[in-house]
Scaffold this motif. Structure first.
Motif, short mmCIF file in Angstrom:
data_model
loop_
_atom_site.label_atom_id
_atom_site.label_comp_id
_atom_site.label_asym_id
_atom_site.label_seq_id
_atom_site.Cartn_x
_atom_site.Cartn_y
_atom_site.Cartn_z
N ILE A 55 0.82 -1.13 -0.01
CA ILE A 55 -0.03 0.00 0.06
C ILE A 55 0.93 1.28 -0.11
O ILE A 55 1.52 1.59 0.95
CB ILE A 55 -0.94 -0.13 1.16
CG1 ILE A 55 -1.80 -1.24 1.36
CG2 ILE A 55 -1.78 1.33 1.03
CD1 ILE A 55 -2.57 -1.39 2.58
N TYR A 58 -0.94 -4.98 2.14
CA TYR A 58 -2.35 -5.66 2.03
C TYR A 58 -2.36 -7.19 1.75
O TYR A 58 -1.43 -7.53 0.98
CB TYR A 58 -3.28 -4.94 0.78
CG TYR A 58 -4.57 -5.61 0.83
CD1 TYR A 58 -5.69 -5.14 1.35
CD2 TYR A 58 -4.72 -6.59 -0.18
CE1 TYR A 58 -6.94 -5.80 1.37
CE2 TYR A 58 -5.96 -7.27 -0.30
CZ TYR A 58 -7.13 -6.98 0.27
OH TYR A 58 -8.13 -7.58 0.24
N ALA A 72 -5.15 -5.62 6.24
CA ALA A 72 -4.47 -4.54 5.86
C ALA A 72 -3.83 -3.77 6.95
O ALA A 72 -4.49 -3.54 7.96
CB ALA A 72 -5.41 -3.51 5.15
N ARG A 75 -1.42 -0.76 8.09
CA ARG A 75 -0.96 0.42 7.65
C ARG A 75 -0.37 1.19 8.80
O ARG A 75 -0.64 0.91 10.08
CB ARG A 75 -2.24 1.32 7.09
CG ARG A 75 -3.00 0.78 6.01
CD ARG A 75 -4.28 1.55 5.64
NE ARG A 75 -4.78 1.00 4.36
CZ ARG A 75 -5.97 0.31 4.39
NH1 ARG A 75 -6.20 -0.06 5.55
NH2 ARG A 75 -6.44 0.07 3.52
N ASP A 95 -3.01 4.80 -6.23
CA ASP A 95 -1.71 5.59 -5.89
C ASP A 95 -1.64 6.67 -6.83
O ASP A 95 -0.77 7.43 -6.37
CB ASP A 95 -0.82 4.88 -5.48
CG ASP A 95 -0.87 3.75 -4.23
OD1 ASP A 95 -1.77 4.23 -3.52
OD2 ASP A 95 -0.73 2.60 -4.44
#
Length: 885
Positions: A269, A289, A299, A301, A870
């Motif tokens: 990610i 992910y 996920a 983060r 992205d």
């Protein structure tokens, strides 16, 4: 002419012979005499099927002898499967070159391949097929009036589809060559000048473009000299660069890999980068992910700031269709502001928050349901971290984990719950774990199994039972949980057994007598004594099982009175008034007397003796048995008002009902055996819905007594001195409505797939509905409280007007707003504006909080498709940047 007839005769006989051996099946209506000896033309052709054709037609004027016999084997180099083809305009068989030409909406089906085009050519010598679209006089592809190409080849194999200018495909090698192609691969589109296909269904593209824009000329694309498409796996490019509106980006990458697998797949990610005046440079929402399976993902983060702050986040979604679905999210953050070298400006905090939602399909396990909705964490989490407006404004969080079991075929029901609530303002946390409830719905022990006619009064006697076990903790978020022991919990069991029946009295009245007993079980109780010769009271906890109970008997008599006023003229047909009066009598003994053993009286030994009565169970979770004798008469009057009006249409006339007042009630009670304050406070409630859209509700409470200087009631009615009914102790009125075009007409709402709905519910701010041109939500609330017992004569009031909505300015522009006004503070409440622009395959978001403690803005321009999520431009200023260290 004779030579022509001979040729055609031989042609037909040969087809007949081949058909007899199962090699060729033809169906066509006619042949024209003017055909060239070396070709055969068929107009308005039907479907034609070919199995294998090794020796097709002879050349020149001789016919090669067919050596096939019924037992002959087919040559290995022949076409292995049936070929089906159709054409709208015409079809030519080239006898000499063994070719078939199809014109006008031509279509060829071979195994899992379907090819359509304006022109298709099948070569039976090398087992290839060639297709192209309409061409102009210069040989270029022809466009229609709106600029779209006409009749271009469309090659479909399984789930893959290609649009191109020309296509060549070999049935044997399963290889192909495609000129100027457009194909959809996953969520993206591939454009290429020359495309080759191998037997493994991989594609090799020269001068290719990859994009998620569905236009023939895309708004943006990634240009690469070479691309390789591995079916249902990935797309690999050589050196590539980004082009937006035909303007190339000056930076290139040596290679690119784009996943095209169906379903979930793991991957990095990419974080968002930026600069915060108060937190420093940062990377946000970056991580990894994990596509664990088709049923679950994960996920991980994180955020990191150069000034020291950071946050970790683990989130997951899971689904087992027709069984259950859910998601969870765990966040932990460290927030640091100011300069550590300057203590007066420095502050730091750690916080966490956990959310979990679980829903079970009702059909998965009939009679048994498990569900969860958890929102638990530090009360300051959304004040210390990035949050949405709704999260920031929420000051109360509640959680519930529940299991319910219905014993089908019996009156019994069981539930087990864990509940939690916490308040951001008071920092108080209330936790109940567990909360067990076992109930028995009403049973009728005296009801005859074979009763005929109207039931006897004793057959309507019903008995039910409810048992509740609770273990409750009330604390504050500043107190560590590990420091709390079992003694910090309040627990107990409460049993309630009501016995009731209902029957008619004097035809128009309904009498409902009820007996009820409540029993409380505790594992600890208290005792009190005065400390020495003082008035100080010492409370001791006594461990051990003890029980206490109380009960009551009541009877309620009710009826319904209807009033109707009919109008002779006008559109108003009638007004109906429905009154539902009821009167009740309640008896309850005084459970504080010594013979019950629930209360005790102590007396101090100092110079001014003082007595105090307390209950051994007053600190219990269900409290103590009731104190004081009750022989009370209760009253209640409910009103409903409706109007019937005429309706007019082009074809007929009718009537409809309009609610004027859904409910307006007044209630209270009078305990005539009390030594004082026999009349209770008077409560009034009302509610209605205007125009089926505006909801209005109101309630108030009147205290009929005078008060002393401490705000305590004294046994004297206000109405006896000055005619005042009483003092308004609390009142509230609320009004709300939701307007949008759908509110004025009935329409069918198209729901998305379960996955789409789950994504929208998890990220509601990421979706914009252009089908609704506008919406407006308005709510008004006024609250008044006068706590006389506290001695404060000035009442507390609050009055706010909140509104939110959105407006579609154009088919591509939409704005949203949230705001309100506080009439007491004379100021606007939390206000935010959102702007959205649909840019076809791109989109633009602008969120702006123009003033207040959370003043901030966020601008984002990004590609819509998740596969290139992205590819975005972000510019923002967070609320904590308003104070720069």
């Amino acid at each position: 002419m004779a030579a022509k007839v001979t040729k055609i005769t031989v042609f037909i006989l040969l087809l007949f012979c081949l058909q007899s051996y199962g090699q060729v099946n033809y169906s066509f209506p006619n042949l024209r005499d003017s055909l060239n000896p070396d070709t055969t033309k068929v107009d308005t052709l039907n479907t034609v099927t070919i199995d294998t054709l090794e020796e097709y037609f002879p050349g020149d004027d001789s016919v090669k002898k067919d050596t096939l016999t019924p037992t002959a084997n087919v040559s290995p180099s022949g076409v292995k499967s049936k070929i089906k083809y159709t054409a709208r305009d015409s079809m030519f068989f080239d006898v000499v070159n063994e070719k078939l030409y199809l014109y006008g909406d031509a279509k060829v089906d071979y195994e899992d391949i379907t090819l359509t085009a304006d022109y298709i050519e099948i070569n039976y010598t090398d087992h290839t097929v060639y297709a192209e679209g309409y061409k102009d006089s210069l040989g270029n592809p022809l466009r229609d009036s709106v600029g779209d190409y006409i009749g271009l080849p469309v090659f479909t194999q399984g789930s893959e589809k290609f649009f191109s200018h020309t296509i060549t495909y070999n049935f044997d090698t399963k290889k192909g060559k495609i000129g100027i192609v457009t194909t959809k691969e996953g969520d993206g589109y591939i454009h290429g000048e020359v495309v080759k296909k191998d037997e493994a269904n991989n594609f090799y593209i020269r001068n290719g473009r990859y994009t998620t824009c569905d236009k023939d000329t895309p708004d943006y694309f990634i240009q690469a000299s070479r691309l390789k498409v591995i079916q249902n796996n990935k797309i690999i490019t050589g050196p590539a660069y980004l082009v937006i509106e035909d303007v190339p980006f000056p930076i290139a990458v040596p290679f690119g890999i784009f996943p095209s697998k169906s379903g979930r797949s793991s991957g990095i990610i990419i974080p968002t980068y930026g600069d915060s005046p108060s937190q420093g440079f940062y990377l946000q929402k970056g991580g990894y992910y994990f596509g664990l399976s088709d049923y679950m993902d994960l996920a991980l983060r994180g955020d990191i700031y150069t000034y020291g702050s950071w946050e970790l986040d683990a989130s997951s979604q899971y689904i087992n269709r027709y069984h259950y679905t859910g998601n969870f999210d765990i966040k932990y953050s460290y927030t640091q502001t100011g300069d550590p070298e300057v203590p007066s400006t420095f502050s730091s905090s750690r916080s966490y928050f956990i959310t979990w939602n679980h829903t079970q399909d009702p059909k998965a396990n009939p009679g048994s349901v498990f569900s969860a909705k958890v929102n638990f964490g530090s009360t300051s989490f959304f004040q210390n971290t990035l949050s949405t407006g709704s999260e920031f404004l929420t000051n109360t969080f509640a959680s519930s984990i529940s299991y319910q079991k219905d014993f089908i075929g019996t009156p019994f029901h069981f539930s087990a719950d864990i509940t939690h609530s916490q308040n951001d303002q008071t920092k108080e946390i209330d936790l109940t774990a567990p909360d067990l409830t076992f109930t028995m719905s009403s049973i009728y022990p005296f009801k005859s199994a074979n009763s005929v006619g109207e039931q006897k009064w004793y057959e309507k006697i019903g008995i039910s039972e409810s048992s509740v076990l609770q273990n409750n903790l009330t604390t504050y978020d500043s107190v560590p949980f590990k420091s709390l022991g079992i003694a910090s919990f309040a627990n107990g069991v409460e049993h309630t057994i009501p016995l009731s029946t209902s029957f008619k009295v004097m035809k128009y009245f309904t009498l409902t007598p009820t007996l009820s007993w409540t029993d409380r079980w505790y594992l600890q109780s208290i005792t009190e004594h005065f400390y020495g010769n003082t008035d100080s009271v010492v409370t001791d906890t006594v461990h051990g099982f003890r029980r206490a109970g109380d009960g009551s008997a009541s009877a309620n008599l009710s009826t319904t009175i209807y009033g109707m006023y009919n109008f002779r003229h006008g559109d108003i047909v009638a007004i109906r008034h429905v009154m539902t009066p009821s009167i009740s009598f309640t008896y309850r003994p005084d459970f504080s007397t010594p013979n019950w053993g629930y209360y005790n009286t102590i007396k101090s030994t100092n110079d001014t003796p003082m007595t105090r009565t307390y209950s051994y169970y007053q600190n219990g979770i269900y409290g103590a048995p009731s104190q004081g004798k009750v022989q009370a008469i209760g009253f209640n009057l409910d009103n409903n008002l409706e109007m019937k009006v005429k309706t007019h249409t082009d074809t007929s006339e009718g009537t409809k009902k309009i609610k004027l007042l859904e409910s307006l009630s007044i209630n209270g009670s009078y305990n005539y055996v009390a030594d004082s304050l026999k009349l209770s406070h008077i409560a009034l409630q009302g509610r209605t819905t205007l125009f089926d859209k505006v909801n209005i509700s109101a309630s108030t409470t009147l205290d009929p007594y005078f008060h002393d200087t401490l705000g305590q009631d004294i046994n004297k009615y206000q109405i006896t001195n000055g005619g005042k009914l009483g003092t308004l102790t609390n009142a509230n009125i609320t009004c709300s409505f939701n307007l949008n075009p759908a509110a004025f007409k009935s329409q069918t709402t198209t729901k998305g797939t379960p996955d789409e709905l789950a994504a929208i519910n998890k990220h509601p701010n990421d979706y914009v509905d252009f089908k609704i041109p506008w919406s407006l939500n308005v709510s008004y609330g006024m609250y008044y409280t006068k706590n006389l017992a506290s001695g404060v004569t000035t009442p507390e009031t609050s009055q706010t007007l909140n509104f939110s909505g959105d407006l579609k300015l154009t088919p591509k522009w939409k704005i949203g707003f949230t705001s309100g006004y506080d009439f007491v503070a004379h100021d606007l409440t939390y206000t935010s504006l959102t702007f959205y622009r649909d840019l076809h395959c791109w989109e633009m978001h602008l969120n702006w909080v123009p003033f207040g403690s959370h003043q901030s803005y966020s601008f984002q321009l990004n590609v819509k498709s998740s596969i290139l999520q992205d590819l975005k431009l972000v510019k923002k200023k967070d609320w904590y940047d308003n104070t720069i260290p």
